[in-house]
Design a protein around this motif. Sequence first.
Motif, mmCIF file in Angstrom:
data_model
loop_
_atom_site.group_PDB
_atom_site.id
_atom_site.type_symbol
_atom_site.label_atom_id
_atom_site.label_comp_id
_atom_site.label_asym_id
_atom_site.label_seq_id
_atom_site.Cartn_x
_atom_site.Cartn_y
_atom_site.Cartn_z
ATOM 1 N N PRO A 1 0.644 -1.319 0.013
ATOM 2 C CA PRO A 1 0.234 0.014 0.044
ATOM 3 C C PRO A 1 0.682 1.285 0.034
ATOM 4 C CG PRO A 1 -1.044 -1.655 1.652
ATOM 5 C CD PRO A 1 0.365 -2.061 1.073
ATOM 6 N N PRO A 2 2.012 1.360 0.692
ATOM 7 C CA PRO A 2 2.619 2.579 0.608
ATOM 8 C C PRO A 2 3.297 3.170 -0.639
ATOM 9 C CG PRO A 2 3.433 1.350 2.582
ATOM 10 C CD PRO A 2 2.451 0.589 1.790
ATOM 11 N N LEU A 3 3.532 1.968 -1.267
ATOM 12 C CA LEU A 3 4.138 2.050 -2.779
ATOM 13 C C LEU A 3 3.163 2.472 -3.657
ATOM 14 C CD1 LEU A 3 6.527 1.963 -4.887
ATOM 15 C CD2 LEU A 3 6.067 -0.405 -5.077
ATOM 16 N N ALA A 4 1.940 1.770 -3.299
ATOM 17 C CA ALA A 4 0.840 2.166 -4.472
ATOM 18 C C ALA A 4 0.328 3.574 -4.181
ATOM 19 C CB ALA A 4 -0.264 1.261 -4.046
ATOM 20 N N ALA A 5 0.386 3.972 -2.934
ATOM 21 C CA ALA A 5 -0.162 5.590 -2.733
ATOM 22 C C ALA A 5 1.120 6.500 -3.192
ATOM 23 C CB ALA A 5 0.004 5.557 -1.159
ATOM 24 N N ARG A 6 2.205 6.104 -3.287
ATOM 25 C CA ARG A 6 3.380 7.056 -3.830
ATOM 26 C C ARG A 6 3.122 6.812 -5.516
ATOM 27 N NH1 ARG A 6 6.819 4.482 0.037
ATOM 28 N NH2 ARG A 6 7.646 3.099 -1.394
ATOM 29 N N ASN A 7 2.705 5.868 -5.924
ATOM 30 C CA ASN A 7 2.361 5.959 -7.544
ATOM 31 C C ASN A 7 1.180 6.235 -7.789
ATOM 32 O OD1 ASN A 7 5.178 5.160 -7.749
ATOM 33 N ND2 ASN A 7 4.431 2.939 -7.528
ATOM 34 N N GLY A 8 0.198 6.628 -7.148
ATOM 35 C CA GLY A 8 -1.111 7.028 -7.482
ATOM 36 C C GLY A 8 -2.000 6.011 -7.653
ATOM 37 N N PHE A 9 -1.903 4.673 -7.107
ATOM 38 C CA PHE A 9 -2.693 3.650 -7.454
ATOM 39 C C PHE A 9 -3.602 3.434 -6.199
ATOM 40 C CE2 PHE A 9 0.995 2.240 -10.157
ATOM 41 C CZ PHE A 9 0.295 2.626 -11.364
ATOM 42 N N ASP A 10 -4.475 2.502 -6.710
ATOM 43 C CA ASP A 10 -5.351 2.199 -5.585
ATOM 44 C C ASP A 10 -4.714 1.478 -4.495
ATOM 45 O OD1 ASP A 10 -8.276 1.188 -4.560
ATOM 46 O OD2 ASP A 10 -7.109 -0.823 -4.539
ATOM 47 N N PRO A 11 -4.905 1.283 -3.271
ATOM 48 C CA PRO A 11 -4.062 0.918 -2.223
ATOM 49 C C PRO A 11 -3.703 -0.617 -2.199
ATOM 50 C CG PRO A 11 -5.610 2.405 -0.983
ATOM 51 C CD PRO A 11 -6.050 1.988 -2.458
ATOM 52 N N PHE A 12 -4.781 -1.497 -2.721
ATOM 53 C CA PHE A 12 -4.140 -2.926 -3.105
ATOM 54 C C PHE A 12 -3.934 -3.108 -4.393
ATOM 55 C CE2 PHE A 12 -7.133 -2.540 0.577
ATOM 56 C CZ PHE A 12 -6.006 -3.068 1.819
ATOM 57 N N HIS A 13 -3.470 -2.163 -5.187
ATOM 58 C CA HIS A 13 -3.265 -2.449 -6.625
ATOM 59 C C HIS A 13 -2.269 -3.423 -6.837
ATOM 60 C CE1 HIS A 13 -2.214 -1.421 -10.798
ATOM 61 N NE2 HIS A 13 -0.967 -1.506 -10.365
ATOM 62 N N TYR A 14 -1.108 -3.408 -6.209
ATOM 63 C CA TYR A 14 -0.027 -4.537 -6.383
ATOM 64 C C TYR A 14 -0.577 -5.745 -5.839
ATOM 65 C CZ TYR A 14 2.838 -0.534 -7.776
ATOM 66 O OH TYR A 14 3.562 0.356 -8.231
ATOM 67 N N VAL A 15 -1.298 -5.895 -4.894
ATOM 68 C CA VAL A 15 -1.836 -7.208 -4.228
ATOM 69 C C VAL A 15 -2.808 -7.940 -5.274
ATOM 70 C CG1 VAL A 15 -3.094 -8.212 -2.505
ATOM 71 C CG2 VAL A 15 -1.549 -6.331 -1.749
ATOM 72 N N GLN A 16 -3.537 -6.964 -5.878
ATOM 73 C CA GLN A 16 -4.548 -7.411 -6.866
ATOM 74 C C GLN A 16 -3.691 -8.108 -8.029
ATOM 75 O OE1 GLN A 16 -6.851 -4.284 -7.907
ATOM 76 N NE2 GLN A 16 -8.004 -4.373 -5.894
ATOM 77 N N ARG A 17 -2.497 -7.450 -8.474
ATOM 78 C CA ARG A 17 -1.841 -8.010 -9.440
ATOM 79 C C ARG A 17 -0.975 -9.142 -9.166
ATOM 80 N NH1 ARG A 17 -0.416 -4.650 -13.826
ATOM 81 N NH2 ARG A 17 1.615 -5.465 -14.018
ATOM 82 N N GLN A 18 -0.573 -9.107 -7.921
ATOM 83 C CA GLN A 18 0.155 -10.524 -7.471
ATOM 84 C C GLN A 18 -0.921 -11.518 -7.313
ATOM 85 O OE1 GLN A 18 2.095 -10.144 -3.608
ATOM 86 N NE2 GLN A 18 2.920 -11.926 -3.791
ATOM 87 N N ALA A 19 -2.127 -11.239 -6.914
ATOM 88 C CA ALA A 19 -3.173 -12.681 -7.081
ATOM 89 C C ALA A 19 -3.206 -13.108 -8.387
ATOM 90 C CB ALA A 19 -4.295 -11.932 -6.285
ATOM 91 N N PHE A 20 -3.564 -11.830 -9.393
ATOM 92 C CA PHE A 20 -3.644 -12.330 -10.588
ATOM 93 C C PHE A 20 -2.405 -13.077 -11.298
ATOM 94 C CE2 PHE A 20 -2.907 -11.220 -15.515
ATOM 95 C CZ PHE A 20 -4.136 -11.771 -15.819
ATOM 96 N N PHE A 21 -1.335 -12.490 -10.992
ATOM 97 C CA PHE A 21 0.023 -13.284 -11.594
ATOM 98 C C PHE A 21 0.058 -14.594 -11.034
ATOM 99 C CE2 PHE A 21 1.200 -8.979 -13.237
ATOM 100 C CZ PHE A 21 1.119 -9.382 -14.559
ATOM 101 N N GLY A 22 -0.034 -14.493 -9.689
ATOM 102 C CA GLY A 22 -0.065 -16.160 -8.983
ATOM 103 C C GLY A 22 -0.841 -16.776 -9.278
ATOM 104 N N GLY A 23 -2.068 -16.701 -9.642
ATOM 105 C CA GLY A 23 -3.206 -17.355 -10.179
ATOM 106 C C GLY A 23 -2.676 -18.044 -11.397
ATOM 107 N N LEU A 24 -2.139 -17.308 -12.418
ATOM 108 C CA LEU A 24 -1.574 -17.926 -13.513
ATOM 109 C C LEU A 24 -0.553 -18.830 -13.141
ATOM 110 C CD1 LEU A 24 -1.399 -14.629 -15.906
ATOM 111 C CD2 LEU A 24 -3.165 -16.576 -15.889
ATOM 112 N N ALA A 25 0.536 -18.537 -12.360
ATOM 113 C CA ALA A 25 1.455 -19.434 -11.923
ATOM 114 C C ALA A 25 1.177 -20.770 -11.228
ATOM 115 C CB ALA A 25 2.454 -18.652 -10.745
ATOM 116 N N ILE A 26 -0.172 -20.662 -10.492
ATOM 117 C CA ILE A 26 -0.500 -21.898 -10.187
ATOM 118 C C ILE A 26 -1.185 -22.789 -10.944
ATOM 119 C CG2 ILE A 26 -2.188 -22.813 -8.554
ATOM 120 C CD1 ILE A 26 -1.740 -20.711 -6.580
ATOM 121 N N VAL A 27 -1.662 -22.197 -11.922
ATOM 122 C CA VAL A 27 -2.279 -23.018 -12.986
ATOM 123 C C VAL A 27 -1.259 -23.417 -14.238
ATOM 124 C CG1 VAL A 27 -3.776 -22.652 -15.286
ATOM 125 C CG2 VAL A 27 -4.404 -21.362 -13.213
ATOM 126 N N ALA A 28 -0.214 -22.789 -14.122
ATOM 127 C CA ALA A 28 0.992 -23.180 -14.962
ATOM 128 C C ALA A 28 1.772 -24.455 -14.152
ATOM 129 C CB ALA A 28 1.845 -22.318 -15.159
#
Length: 387
Positions: free
Chosen positions: A49-76
């Motif tokens: 969240p601190p990094l997301a705030a510095r970059n002007g994103f939603d607080p959980f922007h990076y968590v959502q991306r991590q969940a998305f890429f992690g889901g792809l990783a688990i499927v792979a």
Amino acid sequence: MTEMVYGAVPERGGEPILPKWWRTLDKWSMSCVLILFGIGLLLGLAASPPLAARNGFDPFHYVQRQAFFGGLAIVAMLLTSMMSPVLVRRLAVLGFLGAFVALALLPIFGTDFGKGAVRWYSLGFASVQPSEFLKPGFMVVAAWLFAASQEINGPPGRLWSFALCVAIVLMLVMQPDFGQACLVLFGWGVMYFVAGAPMLLLMAMAGVVVLGGMVAYSSSEHFARRIDGFLNPDVDPTTQLGYATNAIREGGLFGVGVGEGQVKWSLPDAHTDFIIAVAAEEYGLVLVLIIIALYASIVVRSLLRLMRERDMFLRLAGTGLACTFGVQAMINMGVAVRLLPAKGMTLPFVSYGGSSLIAGGIAVGMLLCFTRTRPQGELGDLLRGRG
């Protein structure tokens, strides 16, 4: 060839793919990977969240991306673990060739994102780091060449794999990415050792590596700066290592409490390279030991299963993948506690990063495939005269 020589245990005929996969899979290792991914999401909620705030994103922007890429990783990971070793090998060769070409073209089309090392391709909506995908492919290709070299009238696989390893290491050093270069060289060295390398030759290679480090120290300002910072007994508290060291010290045994950590507000890479510092500060030594135990369980269980494997290719490829996976985790955590110089390497399945997550999923999927129980008996049966 192995089954022709030693015979094989009859396979259950007509068994569906999913039940057969589940019956032969190392479920404990897969469970450890899923737990590590869950811990990564938990730490991402605290660190990003601190990094997301510095970059002007939603607080959980990076968590959502991590969940998305992690889901792809688990499927792979799951899909790769269901494949046959022959299919995995074929796809790994194709993937290796693509990643090798992408790595070679990085100086022309790559970008450094202001970090001083050209390691990524920018796709606009995401970035790709070819070296992450190159590692598992190279381990499989090198193991294939090692195994082929031991056949009668086989190709000079050891020489070819060494030439590939040197080419990859040189390209990584040019970026510069000394951490990934060391990891590739280590994985190749482990497989060479398991394949029966003479100790004198391994010692000579270690000397060449030390000599290469001395040359890099004298010719690369980037490398020298990191080594000097590591050797300096006084840590600058305003550097990333200083913040991480202080956070680990403050965390103690049980941590300062969920959401109460301060290092995430100071470290720009708190959600990637120094995620273990966030874990140590907020959850304490207890969570760090759990994370270490999970990585150790995956590596040890995989190696124990590979020790019973008769097929040389499977033994070598699985050993290279398992050891590289474990050493990458060790390097990441070692940097955070100043046991190793700064490397800029992610913690597998815990750190944020699309390339590292998906490539890690593919690598562990290969490892789960190679360590599945197969109807060929065990190597111990041969040694006891029952092969």
